[in-house]
Design a protein around this motif. Structure first.
Motif, PDB file in Angstrom:
ATOM      1  N   ILE A  98      -3.029   4.507   3.458  1.00  0.00           N
ATOM      2  CA  ILE A  98      -4.486   4.409   3.343  1.00  0.00           C
ATOM      3  C   ILE A  98      -5.000   5.391   2.298  1.00  0.00           C
ATOM      4  CG2 ILE A  98      -6.677   4.771   4.564  1.00  0.00           C
ATOM      5  CD1 ILE A  98      -5.221   2.147   5.312  1.00  0.00           C
ATOM      6  N   ILE A  99      -4.445   6.594   2.256  1.00  0.00           N
ATOM      7  CA  ILE A  99      -4.850   7.569   1.236  1.00  0.00           C
ATOM      8  C   ILE A  99      -4.510   7.056  -0.159  1.00  0.00           C
ATOM      9  CG2 ILE A  99      -4.330   9.873   0.318  1.00  0.00           C
ATOM     10  CD1 ILE A  99      -4.164  10.817   3.257  1.00  0.00           C
ATOM     11  N   LEU A 100      -3.353   6.420  -0.311  1.00  0.00           N
ATOM     12  CA  LEU A 100      -2.994   5.846  -1.611  1.00  0.00           C
ATOM     13  C   LEU A 100      -3.958   4.725  -2.011  1.00  0.00           C
ATOM     14  CD1 LEU A 100       0.905   5.770  -1.307  1.00  0.00           C
ATOM     15  CD2 LEU A 100      -0.470   7.226  -2.826  1.00  0.00           C
ATOM     16  N   PHE A 101      -4.403   3.930  -1.056  1.00  0.00           N
ATOM     17  CA  PHE A 101      -5.404   2.896  -1.345  1.00  0.00           C
ATOM     18  C   PHE A 101      -6.735   3.538  -1.722  1.00  0.00           C
ATOM     19  CE2 PHE A 101      -2.987  -0.208   1.496  1.00  0.00           C
ATOM     20  CZ  PHE A 101      -2.493  -0.937   0.429  1.00  0.00           C
ATOM     21  N   LEU A 106      -2.692   2.691  -5.182  1.00  0.00           N
ATOM     22  CA  LEU A 106      -2.357   1.332  -4.746  1.00  0.00           C
ATOM     23  C   LEU A 106      -3.648   0.527  -4.726  1.00  0.00           C
ATOM     24  CD1 LEU A 106       0.048   1.947  -1.720  1.00  0.00           C
ATOM     25  CD2 LEU A 106       0.656   1.286  -4.033  1.00  0.00           C
ATOM     26  N   LEU A 107      -3.573  -0.693  -5.172  1.00  0.00           N
ATOM     27  CA  LEU A 107      -4.781  -1.501  -5.251  1.00  0.00           C
ATOM     28  C   LEU A 107      -4.771  -2.593  -4.189  1.00  0.00           C
ATOM     29  CD1 LEU A 107      -5.024  -1.891  -9.118  1.00  0.00           C
ATOM     30  CD2 LEU A 107      -6.216  -0.264  -7.652  1.00  0.00           C
ATOM     31  N   LEU A 108      -5.791  -2.576  -3.360  1.00  0.00           N
ATOM     32  CA  LEU A 108      -6.025  -3.606  -2.366  1.00  0.00           C
ATOM     33  C   LEU A 108      -7.501  -3.565  -2.051  1.00  0.00           C
ATOM     34  CD1 LEU A 108      -4.682  -5.720  -0.464  1.00  0.00           C
ATOM     35  CD2 LEU A 108      -4.651  -3.928   1.261  1.00  0.00           C
ATOM     36  N   GLN A 109      -8.160  -4.693  -2.170  1.00  0.00           N
ATOM     37  CA  GLN A 109      -9.595  -4.709  -1.940  1.00  0.00           C
ATOM     38  C   GLN A 109      -9.891  -4.978  -0.477  1.00  0.00           C
ATOM     39  OE1 GLN A 109     -11.476  -7.329  -4.685  1.00  0.00           O
ATOM     40  NE2 GLN A 109     -11.070  -6.013  -6.424  1.00  0.00           N
ATOM     41  N   THR A 110     -10.290  -3.927   0.216  1.00  0.00           N
ATOM     42  CA  THR A 110     -10.647  -4.058   1.626  1.00  0.00           C
ATOM     43  C   THR A 110     -12.080  -3.635   1.873  1.00  0.00           C
ATOM     44  OG1 THR A 110      -9.914  -1.820   2.098  1.00  0.00           O
ATOM     45  CG2 THR A 110      -8.310  -3.583   2.409  1.00  0.00           C
ATOM     46  N   GLY A 111     -12.725  -3.061   0.894  1.00  0.00           N
ATOM     47  CA  GLY A 111     -14.043  -2.505   1.114  1.00  0.00           C
ATOM     48  C   GLY A 111     -13.924  -1.165   1.810  1.00  0.00           C
ATOM     49  N   LYS A 117      -9.323  -0.910   7.318  1.00  0.00           N
ATOM     50  CA  LYS A 117      -8.285   0.107   7.075  1.00  0.00           C
ATOM     51  C   LYS A 117      -7.406   0.299   8.306  1.00  0.00           C
ATOM     52  CE  LYS A 117     -11.144   2.458   3.699  1.00  0.00           C
ATOM     53  NZ  LYS A 117     -12.027   3.597   3.472  1.00  0.00           N
ATOM     54  N   ILE A 118      -7.997   0.199   9.488  1.00  0.00           N
ATOM     55  CA  ILE A 118      -7.195   0.280  10.714  1.00  0.00           C
ATOM     56  C   ILE A 118      -6.240  -0.905  10.779  1.00  0.00           C
ATOM     57  CG2 ILE A 118      -7.323   0.079  13.239  1.00  0.00           C
ATOM     58  CD1 ILE A 118      -9.853   1.825  13.106  1.00  0.00           C
ATOM     59  N   GLY A 119      -6.704  -2.084  10.375  1.00  0.00           N
ATOM     60  CA  GLY A 119      -5.843  -3.265  10.331  1.00  0.00           C
ATOM     61  C   GLY A 119      -4.691  -3.087   9.350  1.00  0.00           C
ATOM     62  N   ILE A 120      -4.983  -2.530   8.187  1.00  0.00           N
ATOM     63  CA  ILE A 120      -3.922  -2.271   7.206  1.00  0.00           C
ATOM     64  C   ILE A 120      -2.939  -1.251   7.765  1.00  0.00           C
ATOM     65  CG2 ILE A 120      -3.445  -1.246   4.948  1.00  0.00           C
ATOM     66  CD1 ILE A 120      -6.132  -2.486   4.041  1.00  0.00           C
TER      67      ILE A 120
END
Length: 171
Positions: A98-101, A106-111, A117-120
């Motif tokens: 999550i910190i890398l996002f 790391l690129l991932l669009q979650t808003g 983020k809990i789901g990821i």
């Protein structure tokens, strides 16, 4: 009395169930503000990261419980530490992912949704092995200047050092 392997199996089952149920309980306790200041930590400041760690632990524990059920008859003492360390490793990996996002590495669009983020974090815990493979590939690309997952990208080796193969066992 009890056979040694039956005690291992019982211990692993209890340990994983405590992690699984306890992680949900800890999330609820954090949400309710039960801890406040505990061990010198203001939990209101870091509660989101605690959620990510707990979600990663839940994912890793769920995966371990599934494997425990599937391979119950084949369980040996050799796997004891795998089961013991799995929730801990998954919790740490979830937070760091999550910190890398959040940092943009790391690129991932979650808003900015905490629930996303809990789901990821849960998925990181559940798919820990695959996440570690991707992070290893990213680290090799960033720090060796080479891309790909081949084992030739290990970089220079100091004299007398051991070269480790893909599964981190000595050659």
């Amino acid at each position: 009395m009890f056979k040694k392997d039956l005690l291992y199996k019982l211990g692993i089952a209890v340990y994983l169930i405590v992690w699984y149920v306890g992680s949900f309980w800890m999330m609820a306790a954090l949400q309710s503000g039960l801890f406040g200041h505990l061990f010198g930590v203001d939990w209101s400041v870091v509660h989101e990261y605690a959620y990510y760690a707990l979600a990663g632990g839940i994912g890793g524990t769920l995966y371990a419980l599934r494997l425990f059920h599937e391979y119950y008859d084949q369980l040996s003492e050799r796997w004891l530490f795998w089961y013991l360390l799995r929730p801990i490793k998954c919790a740490g990996a979830a937070v760091m992912t999550i910190i890398l996002f959040q940092s943009g590495i790391l690129l991932l669009q979650t808003g900015d949704s905490v629930l996303a983020k809990i789901g990821i974090a849960f998925l990181v815990g559940f798919g820990y092995g695959k996440v570690m493979d991707k992070l290893k590939s990213l680290a090799e690309t960033l720090f060796n200047g080479k891309s790909g997952g081949s084992s030739d990208t290990k970089g220079p080796q100091a004299p007398g050092k051991t070269v480790w193969d893909e599964d981190e066992t000595p050659k």
